[in-house]
Design an enzyme around this catalytic site. Sequence first.
Site, PDB file in Angstrom:
ATOM      1  N   HIS A 306      -6.752   2.554   0.193  1.00  0.00           N
ATOM      2  CA  HIS A 306      -6.000   1.967  -0.906  1.00  0.00           C
ATOM      3  C   HIS A 306      -6.721   2.267  -2.204  1.00  0.00           C
ATOM      4  O   HIS A 306      -7.957   2.349  -2.246  1.00  0.00           O
ATOM      5  CB  HIS A 306      -5.869   0.448  -0.715  1.00  0.00           C
ATOM      6  CG  HIS A 306      -4.883  -0.205  -1.632  1.00  0.00           C
ATOM      7  ND1 HIS A 306      -5.196  -0.570  -2.924  1.00  0.00           N
ATOM      8  CD2 HIS A 306      -3.580  -0.551  -1.444  1.00  0.00           C
ATOM      9  CE1 HIS A 306      -4.128  -1.127  -3.486  1.00  0.00           C
ATOM     10  NE2 HIS A 306      -3.138  -1.117  -2.626  1.00  0.00           N
ATOM     11  N   ASP A 363       0.942  -1.370   3.857  1.00  0.00           N
ATOM     12  CA  ASP A 363       2.058  -0.562   4.346  1.00  0.00           C
ATOM     13  C   ASP A 363       1.964  -0.263   5.838  1.00  0.00           C
ATOM     14  O   ASP A 363       2.960   0.125   6.451  1.00  0.00           O
ATOM     15  CB  ASP A 363       2.120   0.764   3.577  1.00  0.00           C
ATOM     16  CG  ASP A 363       2.262   0.543   2.082  1.00  0.00           C
ATOM     17  OD1 ASP A 363       3.209  -0.150   1.694  1.00  0.00           O
ATOM     18  OD2 ASP A 363       1.423   1.043   1.324  1.00  0.00           O
TER      19      ASP A 363
END
Length: 429
Positions: A306, A363
């Site tokens: 991320h 996600d």
Amino acid sequence: MSERAILKIGDREIELSIVEGVEGDRAIDISKLRDLAGVIAYDPSLGNTAITKSAITFVDGENGILRYRGIPIEQFVEKPNFVEVAWLLIFGRLPTRQELARFSEKLTENELLHEGLRHQFQHIPVDAPPMAILSAMMNNLACFHQQLLSVEDVESLEAAAARLISKVRTIAAFSYRRSQGLPFIYPDPHLRYCANFLHMMFSLPYKQYIVTPEIEDALNLVFILHADHEQNCSTATVRTVGSARANLFASCAAGVCALWGPLHGGANVEVMNMLEAIHTGGMTAEECIRLAKDKSHPFRLYGFGHRIYKNYDPRAKMLREACERVFAKLQHQDPLLDIARKLEELALSDPYFIERKLYPNVDFYSGILLRAMGIPTNMFTVCFAIGRLPGWIAHWREQHEDPNSRIVRPRQVYVGPPKTDYVPLNERK
């Protein structure tokens, strides 16, 4: 005297003040840099530039911390209530019982679409991307609610926020029904926010879709975990558009367009496509991990790492646990969840991923959870937008009420041709 930074340019020294947040994050104030030193800062993608001071969300990526208005995200798991979190983000505190009831009533009052807006769905191609429909219809809301184009007090903000947050789920559900050639299902005023969305998505004229508490809680949690995440691409877009004093509808519609990108709101779709490809291709998790480390191979492992988090994304952990609860209740097995579990297990024990701090992100599990609810892949980003809307509204309000706010106008370093004379058409070769 407060601490200051010293910038040396040749034989000149420029003093710059230090701005410090409540959690100890520090920034060098370069707002007067061009005036003081005749130079600007160069920071592609603004990866090291704070564009505002904000009191909405705190993210500590190094330690895997996410807080809404100071409240740790983990504290919203037990009885997830998206409407309550929406109020918290927009108005800066948890609502009283009366305020929550009033806001919920406003959501119910505004759940229907103007008939003129509803009829516009008939002119949209059946195969139109749901995000295109969502952004267009959110802009069109401004045509039917012009009294809210100017939001100047708390009462008008609450009215505008209620309309947007309520109608966005109706628009989303109608866009899905349109794509399936199914009749629109009107909202049920007796259902709560998430249950009502699923009802409009999946009920039939002769058979109402019954939402189980586990599914309703899971969707509440998905929306809550996507509700805000500091100055991400779509939120920065909303603030940029809003800085021009664009109305709330237009600013949030711009946020939808930014979220549409596969590097932002579409990332969980990439994860699902990857898991499907692994499953249908008969690949093992071990082989995927090996190929992911081979930069010369086209295989890409989505859902790990991320931009902000250098630790385990707390949202991913919460969604993984929600997956376990939902699948246990449904007594359903999904081979994609099994693949995801194995990939995570292998990655968290592999030095390559550990050294690079590549942990599962939000996600990685959100798509699997939405799939378990029956929501199709092309609606995943729409669900992200529904969840993110309160955060956009909160940031739009914060910027709108900031007396120091100015229109966002970044600088650039020009690298094009130097001064060049115009050549008449008949002299060009």
